[in-house]
Design an enzyme around this catalytic site. Structure first.
Site, PDB file in Angstrom:
ATOM      1  N   HIS A 123      -8.060   4.450   1.245  1.00 59.11           N
ATOM      2  CA  HIS A 123      -7.371   5.569   1.891  1.00 59.11           C
ATOM      3  C   HIS A 123      -7.637   6.817   1.061  1.00 59.11           C
ATOM      4  O   HIS A 123      -7.845   6.741  -0.150  1.00 59.11           O
ATOM      5  CB  HIS A 123      -5.866   5.252   1.938  1.00 59.11           C
ATOM      6  N   ASP A 200      -3.071  -0.429  -4.452  1.00 60.79           N
ATOM      7  CA  ASP A 200      -2.461   0.294  -3.343  1.00 60.79           C
ATOM      8  C   ASP A 200      -1.893  -0.762  -2.403  1.00 60.79           C
ATOM      9  O   ASP A 200      -2.626  -1.420  -1.666  1.00 60.79           O
ATOM     10  CB  ASP A 200      -3.522   1.151  -2.645  1.00 60.79           C
ATOM     11  N   GLN A 203      -0.085  -1.326   2.648  1.00 59.88           N
ATOM     12  CA  GLN A 203      -0.143  -2.271   3.766  1.00 59.88           C
ATOM     13  C   GLN A 203       0.268  -3.681   3.363  1.00 59.88           C
ATOM     14  O   GLN A 203       0.954  -4.379   4.103  1.00 59.88           O
ATOM     15  CB  GLN A 203      -1.560  -2.301   4.352  1.00 59.88           C
ATOM     16  N   LYS A 226       6.686   1.808   5.664  1.00 60.11           N
ATOM     17  CA  LYS A 226       5.874   0.732   6.229  1.00 60.11           C
ATOM     18  C   LYS A 226       6.566  -0.617   6.051  1.00 60.11           C
ATOM     19  O   LYS A 226       6.023  -1.663   6.396  1.00 60.11           O
ATOM     20  CB  LYS A 226       4.494   0.716   5.574  1.00 60.11           C
ATOM     21  N   CYS A 364      -7.493   8.275   7.755  1.00 56.70           N
ATOM     22  CA  CYS A 364      -7.575   8.755   6.368  1.00 56.70           C
ATOM     23  C   CYS A 364      -8.527   7.905   5.536  1.00 56.70           C
ATOM     24  O   CYS A 364      -8.302   7.665   4.345  1.00 56.70           O
ATOM     25  CB  CYS A 364      -6.196   8.799   5.719  1.00 56.70           C
TER      26      CYS A 364
END
Length: 407
Positions: A123, A200, A203, A226, A364
């Site tokens: 991202h 990261d 998700q 999220k 993104c």
């Protein structure tokens, strides 16, 4: 699936509406998940009953607000299995968490000709902060290539590792492709040459069971919105020994022990990184979102989402003109695709006319789209409250759109 899907859907007020005269089908969960009633109630309850600043007050409202706020920090600690709650820092989101590491750890420990490794599927929030740091410090950014199916080429990653590598910052699960990266192997390989690793988890935290101690990652960044929680709130996990060596990110109240015009003494972690009045209401409400997830169980949630993704793949694979993007063997519940001869935005609008909310564009991840030679994709992403009938509705819509273009 042993949990009651109808009951779960009943917890989410936003799902029970029509869009363009059709029942809403919400498949934009990789961008943000919807919020259960308990989260909405917690927000309202704080402002109606406990509205006060935290930590520094001696009165009852301040005490209640502080206890609820810090209770969420404990819940996050349990959610990711960190060793202690002091390793949990509240931020505005994944983007700020990554920037915090870049501006503190990066500025202190990364210098000229040092190297940072990321992957092709990152991202923008896990690309731009490192580009800025490299430009400032004279460091170099290295990129792990990926295969056509959207999996990283691990052997190429190993070739990039060298004594100059100071940090590997990699997405755990791709927002654009759904690919789950082999992060345990990546972390082990990076640690062997003395590099730190940031994951990261924007998700992955909503789909996978996360144990930062078992993974042995040095940092983990993720967002509440999220995870069925409020927007504008995120978490940075960091190992205590690393956080203590990092300078503060912002200066102001709460991150200090003592201030004089001659010198400031900084607070202990996590407060050293939480300057100013925090996002109190949303942190407290996030605790309810975590309770919701824990009440269902990550394994149950993932099993349901995997079933939805498998069903979507099954129903769309024979549609003429349907082009899947990202077909890794190990994925979270993301279906990215294009329809031959059509722009993703047009497909998204046509699905919206059926009440189906999907995301379109580059997500993104422009360098990733460039890797595949496309402008973007249509992305359908599934969550615990989605159903097979909604998948059928989407597949029917895709088939009709594809027939219009390819007849």
């Amino acid at each position: 699936m042993s949990f009651d899907l109808e009951k779960i859907r009943g917890l989410f007020p936003v799902l029970h509406q029509e869009v363009h005269g059709r029942p809403l089908v919400y498949f934009d969960n990789a961008a943000t998940t919807q919020k259960p009633q308990a989260v909405l109630d917690a927000l309202r309850n704080y402002y109606e009953h406990d509205n006060s600043n935290i930590h520094r007050g001696a009165h009852t409202l301040a005490d209640r607000a502080t206890r609820h706020y810090e209770a969420t920090r404990e819940k996050v600690k349990d959610f990711i299995n960190s060793r202690e709650s002091a390793e949990v820092i509240f931020t505005k989101g994944t983007t700020e968490s990554i920037n915090l590491v870049a501006q503190t750890f990066g500025r202190k420990f990364i210098g000229k000709d040092d190297e940072i490794i990321i992957s092709t599927m990152e991202h923008h929030s896990n690309i731009v902060p490192w580009q800025m740091l490299c430009e400032e410090k004279g460091a170099k950014l290295r990129v792990i290539p990926i295969q056509e199916n959207g999996e990283i080429i691990f052997e190429e990653f190993e070739k990039l590792l060298n004594p100059k590598t100071k940090l590997v910052s990699i997405v755990h699960a791709s927002n654009a492709l759904g690919t789950i990266n082999p992060v345990k192997k990546i972390i082990q390989a990076a640690h062997e040459i003395g590099a730190k690793v940031l994951l990261d988890g924007a998700q992955s935290t909503s789909h996978l069971e996360i144990d930062v101690q078992e993974l042995d990652c040095d940092f983990l960044a993720f967002s509440a919105h999220k995870l069925y929680g409020p927007t504008g709130l995120g978490v940075l996990y960091g190992k205590r020994e690393i956080l203590e060596e990092m300078p503060p990110f912002l200066g102001g109240g709460e991150m200090i022990k003592e201030v004089s015009f001659e010198k400031t003494t900084y607070n202990e972690i996590p407060f050293k990184f939480e300057a100013g009045t925090p996002n109190i209401a949303d942190v407290i409400a996030f605790g309810q979102a975590l309770d919701f997830i824990q009440s269902l169980g990550k394994k149950q949630i993932k099993a349901h989402e995997d079933e939805l993704l498998s069903y979507a793949n099954q129903l769309t694979k024979d549609i003429k003109g349907f082009i899947p993007v990202g077909t890794a063997a190990d994925k979270v519940s993301v279906l990215s695709f294009n329809i031959q001869g059509m722009h993703p935005f047009d497909v998204g609008q046509m699905l919206d006319a059926r009440g189906i909310a999907v995301r379109t564009g580059h997500h993104c991840t422009q360098p990733l789209m460039h890797r595949f030679g496309i402008e973007g994709t249509v992305r359908a992403s599934f969550a615990v409250y989605n159903t097979k009938s909604e998948i059928e509705n989407m597949a029917e819509g895709i088939a009709k759109i594809a027939r219009i273009k390819n007849k």
